[in-house]
Motif scaffolding. Structure first.
Motif, short mmCIF file in Angstrom:
data_model
loop_
_atom_site.label_atom_id
_atom_site.label_comp_id
_atom_site.label_asym_id
_atom_site.label_seq_id
_atom_site.Cartn_x
_atom_site.Cartn_y
_atom_site.Cartn_z
N UNK A 184 17.15 90.64 66.82
CA UNK A 184 16.04 89.69 66.98
C UNK A 184 14.70 90.41 66.91
N UNK A 185 14.60 91.57 67.57
CA UNK A 185 13.35 92.33 67.54
C UNK A 185 13.05 92.83 66.13
N UNK A 186 14.07 93.28 65.40
CA UNK A 186 13.87 93.76 64.03
C UNK A 186 13.35 92.65 63.13
N UNK A 189 9.66 91.91 63.93
CA UNK A 189 8.77 92.92 63.37
C UNK A 189 8.62 92.78 61.86
N UNK A 190 9.62 92.18 61.21
CA UNK A 190 9.56 91.96 59.77
C UNK A 190 8.80 90.68 59.41
N UNK A 191 8.31 89.95 60.40
CA UNK A 191 7.54 88.75 60.15
C UNK A 191 8.34 87.47 60.09
N UNK A 192 9.63 87.52 60.43
CA UNK A 192 10.47 86.31 60.43
C UNK A 192 10.08 85.44 61.62
N UNK A 193 9.91 84.15 61.38
CA UNK A 193 9.46 83.23 62.42
C UNK A 193 10.56 82.33 62.95
N UNK A 194 11.64 82.18 62.19
CA UNK A 194 12.73 81.31 62.61
C UNK A 194 14.03 81.83 62.01
N UNK A 195 15.15 81.48 62.65
CA UNK A 195 16.46 81.90 62.16
C UNK A 195 17.40 80.70 62.16
N UNK A 196 18.41 80.80 61.32
CA UNK A 196 19.48 79.80 61.33
C UNK A 196 20.81 80.53 61.35
N UNK A 197 21.71 80.06 62.19
CA UNK A 197 23.02 80.68 62.35
C UNK A 197 24.08 79.84 61.62
N UNK A 198 24.99 80.52 60.95
CA UNK A 198 26.13 79.84 60.34
C UNK A 198 27.13 79.52 61.45
#
Length: 388
Positions: A184-186, A189-198
């Motif tokens: 999550x921290x990585x 730091x890469x600028x990702x604002x949201x995630x989606x899980x399969x």
């Protein structure tokens, strides 16, 4: 219009015609059907389907290398130089691919033995499937701009952080929550604002990023990246040419031109010798050639046996995925089963001498299931949990 399939391959050392694979049929970018069945059955259902496949995490070597801003041949030369320093085999025996260079200078790189690529391609062809692309593991996951996609698959965490970017994190240890926190921290730091899980969000996932889920069956339905491992073109042609010549000779013999029988007999014997020579060159493992045409047909129909990948290559990949800073900074390496000793150059030794830097390396190695120990003489030892 030909059928478009996405396929997730199992480990190549277990890949056979009866291997069960996860697949999805795409129509205009949407999943029309999906399932899990044997490759041979999939080929019978969708003959000559165009297949885009991704590798099993155990076969993957996927890194990001830091390079100065280059383009064209200069970038390729720099990449080959960096990768060649990590290889135990000749560079010409490796199928090497890379994605576009990012603004920070990093370049995604993946490679696999050419023999393994060719055997996988031939096996799919024997099942009636046409392999169009072979991709690093996470790069077929669903993806949209600004949103990363994650999937827990066995002992690995697959992450697609961009259209052409992704990584694989080993999560088979006890500290799964720590692995999720670091991932999550990585991403932040890469600028990702949201995630989606399969499938579903794991219980230990921190709530720092906006989180959603995607439905089962869409694991390999994402937009194709701009790069893939190079495939071999042409295939095995010599035996098929020999078979065609033999059939042509049979047709001519059936015309009854008796005046040419003696000359044809001599040409036939020469053709038989040439076919035997071609067959022996193509199939050196078959030592006794009685009927090259029949034996060639049987050899072409036989399922392809994929040679297992060396364990040392998997160990090197784990080490570089854990500590990417070592890429290009290793002067030599010694390998014993389960343990890898690296002789560092002066720059890498200076980093290893710093206690905080060494501690970060050790934590990253532990997340990949490795133990990292600094030894004398500017050497590091990386070993699996059961190695001493």
């Amino acid at each position: 219009m030909s059928v478009q399939l996405r396929v997730r391959l199992p480990a190549l050392d277990r890949l056979q015609a009866d291997s069960r694979v996860e697949w999805a049929q795409l129509q205009r970018g949407d999943v029309a059907a999906h399932g899990c069945e044997a490759l041979s059955a999939l080929g019978q259902r969708h003959p000559q389907a165009q297949v885009h496949a991704c590798l099993d995490p155990h076969d993957l070597i996927l890194l990001e290398l830091q390079l100065p801003p280059l383009s064209g041949r200069r970038l390729q030369a720099a990449l080959q130089g960096e990768v060649e320093a990590m290889l135990l085999d000749d560079l010409q025996d490796v199928a090497l691919a890379n994605g576009p260079q990012a603004a920070d200078g990093t370049v995604p790189v993946a490679w696999l033995g050419q023999q393994a690529v060719a055997q996988a391609q031939q096996l799919l062809a024997s099942c009636g499937l046409s392999l169009q692309g072979l991709y690093p593991t996470p790069l077929l996951l669903p993806w949209t701009e600004g949103r990363a996609t994650l999937e827990a698959k066995g002992e690995h965490l697959l992450v697609r952080s961009g259209r052409d970017r992704g990584f694989v994190q080993w999560s088979g240890g006890r500290d799964v929550a720590g692995v999720l926190q670091a991932t999550s921290l990585r991403l932040q730091q890469a600028g990702v604002q949201a995630v989606q899980w399969v499938h579903a969000v794991p219980s230990g996932w921190p709530g720092h990023l906006q989180t959603s889920t995607v439905a089962a069956g869409s694991e390999a339905s994402g937009p194709l990246p701009a790069w893939a491992l190079p495939l071999q073109r042409g295939g095995r042609r010599l035996p098929r040419v020999a078979i065609g010549l033999a059939l042509a000779a049979g047709v001519l013999a059936a015309t009854g031109l008796q005046l040419q029988v003696s000359r044809w007999r001599g040409e036939g014997e020469a053709l038989q010798r040439e076919m035997t020579r071609q067959f022996s060159a193509q199939y050196p493992e078959i030592t006794e050639v009685l009927d090259p045409v029949l034996q060639a047909r049987r050899a072409l129909a036989a399922p392809v046996q994929t040679a297992p990948l060396p364990r040392i290559q998997q160990q090197v990949a784990l080490a570089l995925q854990a500590v990417p800073e070592l890429a290009g900074r290793v002067r030599g390496m010694d390998y014993t089963p389960g343990a890898l000793e690296l002789e560092l150059d002066a720059d890498a030794q200076a980093l290893a001498d710093d206690a905080q830097h060494l501690e970060r390396w050790q934590q990253a190695a532990q997340a990949q299931g490795l133990q990292l120990v600094r030894q004398g003489g500017g050497r590091l030892r990386l070993s699996t949990g059961g190695s001493r």
